[in-house]
Write an enzyme that holds these catalytic residues in place. Structure first.
Site, PDB file in Angstrom:
ATOM      1  N   SER A 137       0.821  -1.212   0.000  1.00 30.67           N
ATOM      2  CA  SER A 137       0.000   0.000   0.000  1.00 30.67           C
ATOM      3  C   SER A 137       0.855   1.263   0.000  1.00 30.67           C
ATOM      4  O   SER A 137       0.328   2.359  -0.193  1.00 30.67           O
ATOM      5  CB  SER A 137      -0.912   0.020   1.230  1.00 30.67           C
ATOM      6  OG  SER A 137      -0.142   0.024   2.427  1.00 30.67           O
ATOM      7  N   HIS A 158      -3.566  -4.127  -5.029  1.00 31.20           N
ATOM      8  CA  HIS A 158      -3.768  -3.575  -3.694  1.00 31.20           C
ATOM      9  C   HIS A 158      -5.208  -3.774  -3.245  1.00 31.20           C
ATOM     10  O   HIS A 158      -6.120  -3.060  -3.666  1.00 31.20           O
ATOM     11  CB  HIS A 158      -3.400  -2.087  -3.683  1.00 31.20           C
ATOM     12  CG  HIS A 158      -3.569  -1.462  -2.335  1.00 31.20           C
ATOM     13  ND1 HIS A 158      -3.992  -0.158  -2.160  1.00 31.20           N
ATOM     14  CD2 HIS A 158      -3.385  -1.959  -1.078  1.00 31.20           C
ATOM     15  CE1 HIS A 158      -4.062   0.102  -0.871  1.00 31.20           C
ATOM     16  NE2 HIS A 158      -3.708  -0.965  -0.199  1.00 31.20           N
ATOM     17  N   GLU A 170      -6.950  -1.951  -6.309  1.00 34.10           N
ATOM     18  CA  GLU A 170      -6.168  -1.098  -7.193  1.00 34.10           C
ATOM     19  C   GLU A 170      -5.165  -1.962  -7.957  1.00 34.10           C
ATOM     20  O   GLU A 170      -4.343  -2.644  -7.341  1.00 34.10           O
ATOM     21  CB  GLU A 170      -5.432  -0.021  -6.398  1.00 34.10           C
ATOM     22  CG  GLU A 170      -6.352   0.998  -5.743  1.00 34.10           C
ATOM     23  CD  GLU A 170      -5.618   1.986  -4.870  1.00 34.10           C
ATOM     24  OE1 GLU A 170      -5.972   3.180  -4.890  1.00 34.10           O
ATOM     25  OE2 GLU A 170      -4.686   1.569  -4.142  1.00 34.10           O
ATOM     26  N   ASN A 208      -4.909   6.340  -1.289  1.00 38.30           N
ATOM     27  CA  ASN A 208      -4.083   6.952  -0.250  1.00 38.30           C
ATOM     28  C   ASN A 208      -3.475   8.286  -0.686  1.00 38.30           C
ATOM     29  O   ASN A 208      -3.061   9.077   0.158  1.00 38.30           O
ATOM     30  CB  ASN A 208      -2.976   5.988   0.189  1.00 38.30           C
ATOM     31  CG  ASN A 208      -3.499   4.934   1.133  1.00 38.30           C
ATOM     32  OD1 ASN A 208      -4.445   5.165   1.890  1.00 38.30           O
ATOM     33  ND2 ASN A 208      -2.904   3.754   1.095  1.00 38.30           N
TER      34      ASN A 208
END
Length: 516
Positions: A137, A158, A170, A208
């Site tokens: 991540s 991910h 992802e 993120n």
């Protein structure tokens, strides 16, 4: 060549989902590894579990079977499906037992050197058509694959925790990732019933990276004594439509974990001020107040502890009539709500404000402050996702604002069925500055080829439960308003943090030209 364009093709690789009979191996058997293994197992694949620690793979297999038993008890699996899945699950005592895998997904410690060593060893064991994937991540997919003989077959996959429940995955293409390998990973994840999105190998990937302002702006308002954590959370939930506020959410995630992600993204972008971490959160981490897991974070969680409540204004009398000057832009739906509440509305030309009988002027948060207009009695109100559905609104005033004007403003929104929180005179307030920053960071990601606009919005809705994607929200508010608000914030905080991205400025100009 862009970050997402294929380089060389991998021999034997086809751009379609793995066949159900293909073996999927998962390396690392912690919570995430077990979750990924469960997803592949329920999808019908033979699954191999490997962990470098002795007996850990066997323990994980036992735990995974117990999860399947619970699914049977809940009616989500039949006993026959559980037995079939159990027959396909096998712990591995050595990496060599993964030789027949068509896909290996790594979910081990977030250390670049450890991951590089693992994949270097795997490359000597698995066949050349085997897809290698990392669930990282925070680390660069490109860097992890940097020493591989065939980096084209390496991709990021991910998953979000808990992997069996959250739909988003992802699919991250490193600089050397073959486009066909990324497509195979994408199609495989889709066949597993998940929602994949494609993105380039950039710090934080999509979620993120784009999510940072949700935390950062709330912490900034708190640091400037604009409002307390409980009030900021309540406004973002009840006015902004977010499922959780950033203070309660980071307490759930863990302050150390959330701050580490923020710091990682900040460092990876060479300390870009748009991603600057919060000093208040740093102090929280240093004090050991990490959230729910330690019994105290922004809020107390010890047994018997009382949860702080948001600041809510007492009941006030609403005005009998108001004057709406010009178009209120994103707040135009308020006019109908005011009329429905039985308050007379008179329309006049003007610059987009609601005039109160006391000479107070209500204005939508625009990046300025009431104290800049001491003679105009301006009271700012915050942006709402949906003014009809919102149950709380925030107001901000200068210290010199007439108390009677503030009471009228409070009474007006209370007459619309809203609770009112009066916060400090901070530019951009709470929801407005948060949404503007989220939209701006999302636009910038699209402009830089990180992902498509559709994938960015999908990722933010499914990955962090945003009520609407930030790009769609920017369109709803209007990029001209977003850009103007950010420019005003940039004037007050000339660090570069709030400077509108090139993409946001372009969208703003396009809207202006369309309206002419």
């Amino acid at each position: 060549m862009t970050d997402t364009e294929p380089t060389t093709r991998i021999a034997g690789t086809a751009a379609h989902a793995l066949a159900p009979e293909s073996t999927v191996a998962v390396v690392g058997t912690g919570t995430m590894g077990q979750g990924i293994a469960q997803v592949a197992l329920v999808a019908g694949h033979p699954v191999r579990l490997y962990d470098a620690l002795p007996d850990r793979a066997d323990e994980a297999a036992t735990a995974l079977l117990a999860r399947l038993d619970r699914l049977v008890a809940k009616g989500r699996l039949t006993p026959d499906e559980r037995d079939s899945a159990a027959a396909r699950l096998r712990p591995a005592a050595a990496l060599e037992e993964l030789a027949d895998a068509a896909l290996v997904i790594e979910a081990i410690v977030e250390r670049l050197d450890v991951k590089q060593e693992l994949f270097g060893a795997l490359e000597k064991i698995v066949a050349e058509h085997c897809l290698l994937a990392t669930n990282t991540s925070s680390l660069s997919v490109t860097a992890i694959a940097g020493g591989l003989r065939l980096p084209g077959r390496f991709v990021g996959m991910h998953f979000f925790n808990p992997a069996p429940l959250l739909p988003l995955v992802e699919i991250v293409s490193g600089f050397a990732t073959d486009g066909t390998a990324a497509t195979r990973a994408y199609e495989t994840v889709a066949a597993w019933g998940k929602t994949p999105v494609r993105c380039a190998d950039t710090p934080g990937f999509i979620v993120n990276r784009v999510a940072r302002p949700f935390y950062a702006e709330a912490f900034r308002v708190y640091e400037e004594r604009g409002a307390d954590p409980a009030t900021i959370d309540a406004v973002l939930r009840e006015c902004g439509g977010f499922r959780m506020g950033p203070f309660e959410l980071t307490d759930l995630i863990g302050q150390d974990v959330n701050e580490a992600v923020t710091r990682s993204v900040w460092d990876s972008f060479f300390q870009d001020p748009k991603f600057t971490p919060s000093l208040a959160q740093r102090r929280l981490v240093e004090s050991g107040r990490l959230g729910r897991k330690t019994g105290r974070g922004w809020f107390p969680y010890e047994e018997g502890a009382e949860r702080p409540q948001p600041r809510t204004a007492p009941a006030a009398e609403p005005p009998r009539n108001v004057v709406v000057r010009g178009d209120l832009g994103p707040a135009e739906p308020l006019v109908e709500l005011i009329e429905q509440a039985g308050i007379e509305v008179r329309r006049r030309s003007g610059d987009g404000s609601i005039d109160l009988p006391s000479d107070g002027r209500l204005c939508l948060a625009d990046g300025e402050t009431s104290s800049e207009y001491p003679d105009d009695q301006i009271i700012y109100f915050d942006l709402a996702l949906d003014y009809s559905a919102a149950t709380r609104i925030a107001l901000s005033t200068a210290g010199a604002t007439d108390p009677g004007a503030l009471d009228e403003a409070v009474g007006l929104f209370q007459a619309l069925g809203k609770q009112v929180s009066v916060i400090g005179d901070v530019p951009g307030m709470i929801v407005a500055r948060t949404v503007a920053m989220l939209a701006d960071v999302a636009v910038d990601a699209v402009e830089r080829g990180v992902a498509t606009a559709e994938d960015v919005d999908t990722a933010m809705r499914l990955g962090v439960n945003y009520p609407v994607g930030p790009l769609a929200w920017g369109e709803q508010v209007g990029y001209a308003h977003v850009c103007s608000l950010l420019e005003k914030l940039h004037t007050r905080y000339p660090t570069g943090r709030y400077a509108p991205s090139l993409g946001t400025a372009r969208r703003s100009r396009a809207e202006d030209q369309k309206d002419q």
